[in-house]
Design an enzyme around this catalytic site. Structure first.
Site, PDB file in Angstrom:
ATOM      1  N   GLY A 204     -21.002 -12.276 -19.026  1.00 54.37           N
ATOM      2  CA  GLY A 204     -20.911 -11.684 -17.689  1.00 54.37           C
ATOM      3  C   GLY A 204     -21.130 -10.183 -17.645  1.00 54.37           C
ATOM      4  O   GLY A 204     -20.602  -9.507 -16.751  1.00 54.37           O
TER       5      GLY A 204
ATOM      6  N   HIS B 176     -34.086 -13.346 -15.802  1.00 57.48           N
ATOM      7  CA  HIS B 176     -34.509 -14.053 -17.015  1.00 57.48           C
ATOM      8  C   HIS B 176     -35.023 -13.029 -18.036  1.00 57.48           C
ATOM      9  O   HIS B 176     -35.827 -12.151 -17.680  1.00 57.48           O
ATOM     10  CB  HIS B 176     -35.615 -15.059 -16.663  1.00 57.48           C
ATOM     11  CG  HIS B 176     -36.091 -15.821 -17.857  1.00 57.48           C
ATOM     12  ND1 HIS B 176     -35.372 -16.875 -18.400  1.00 57.48           N
ATOM     13  CD2 HIS B 176     -37.193 -15.677 -18.642  1.00 57.48           C
ATOM     14  CE1 HIS B 176     -36.023 -17.345 -19.456  1.00 57.48           C
ATOM     15  NE2 HIS B 176     -37.129 -16.636 -19.626  1.00 57.48           N
TER      16      HIS B 176
END
Ligand code: GAR
Length: 215
Positions: A12, A109
């Protein structure tokens, strides 16, 4: 203020960058929920520390993929957010979810798509001795890592780069460009129309060239 859901699976660090940007007023939006498909994702602790509502929809607690998909879909429907941000969410969304929320879900990504969709992007860069690597922010479609591209960030790769170094440098780029793009979407300066990404009033962030941000 736009309502944002963030989906995570792990550490995270991107979530943290987004939390910090919301707090400092650099994102004109509010994170209303953080959802993880992994019970022990460290990102859940980051969210709790920031006082954000969290939810675990663990892969392990369902008998089938369909049940997981159904639960995630209804959770997303219930919250009624304006934007769903995938930040290291390592599960492929169901076609129903991707189609229903098309234009409302974005992903980051770690490669210069369309190069290297899927996993292990950094090791592919090293193995192929690429001299350029980067990250892509894109709208999510039902095709893996293939939705309309919003922005990319590039880094140069030297001949001796190792995977750890690449991961760190890619993270640095991600933590800068993801909050910026999220803010522009929250302000309606970036939006999707007829399957195309639009930038209102030349709002393409300074430093981005041809959808690329160079660091
Ligand atoms: C990020 O590098 C992100 O680009 C990648 O996972 C990492 C999560 O890091 N996402 C994917 O590979 C999605 N296909 P974080 O948990 O520290 O934000």
């Amino acid at each position: 203020m736009k309502k944002i859901i963030i989906l995570i699976s792990g550490n995270g660090s991107n979530l943290q960058a987004i939390i910090d940007s919301c707090k400092s007023g650099n994102i004109d939006g509010e994170i209303v929920s953080v959802i993880s498909n992994k019970e022990n994702a460290y990102g859940i602790q980051r969210a709790m520390k920031a006082g954000i509502t969290t939810k675990i929809i663990s892969d392990d607690s369902f008998n089938s993929r369909e049940e997981f998909d159904k639960t995630l879909f209804s959770s997303l429907m219930e919250i009624e957010a304006d934007l769903i941000v995938l930040a290291g969410f390592m599960k492929i969304l169901s076609k129903k979810t991707a189609d229903h929320f098309y234009g409302k879900i974005i992903n980051i990504h770690p490669s210069l798509l369309p190069k290297y969709p899927g996993l292990n992007t950094h090791s592919k860069v090293v193995k192929n001795q690429d001299i350029i690597h980067g990250v892509t922010i894109h709208y999510v479609s039902s095709q893996l890592d293939a939705g309309p591209i919003i922005a990319q960030g590039r880094i140069d790769v030297n001949a001796h780069a190792d995977i750890e170094e690449l991961i760190n440098r890619i993270h640095q780029v991600e933590h800068i460009i993801y909050p910026k793009i999220i803010n522009l979407i929250c302000k309606n300066d970036i939006y999707m129309e007829n399957g195309n990404v639009n930038f209102k009033n030349n709002s393409h962030p300074r430093g981005y060239i041809c959808n690329s941000y160079e660091i």
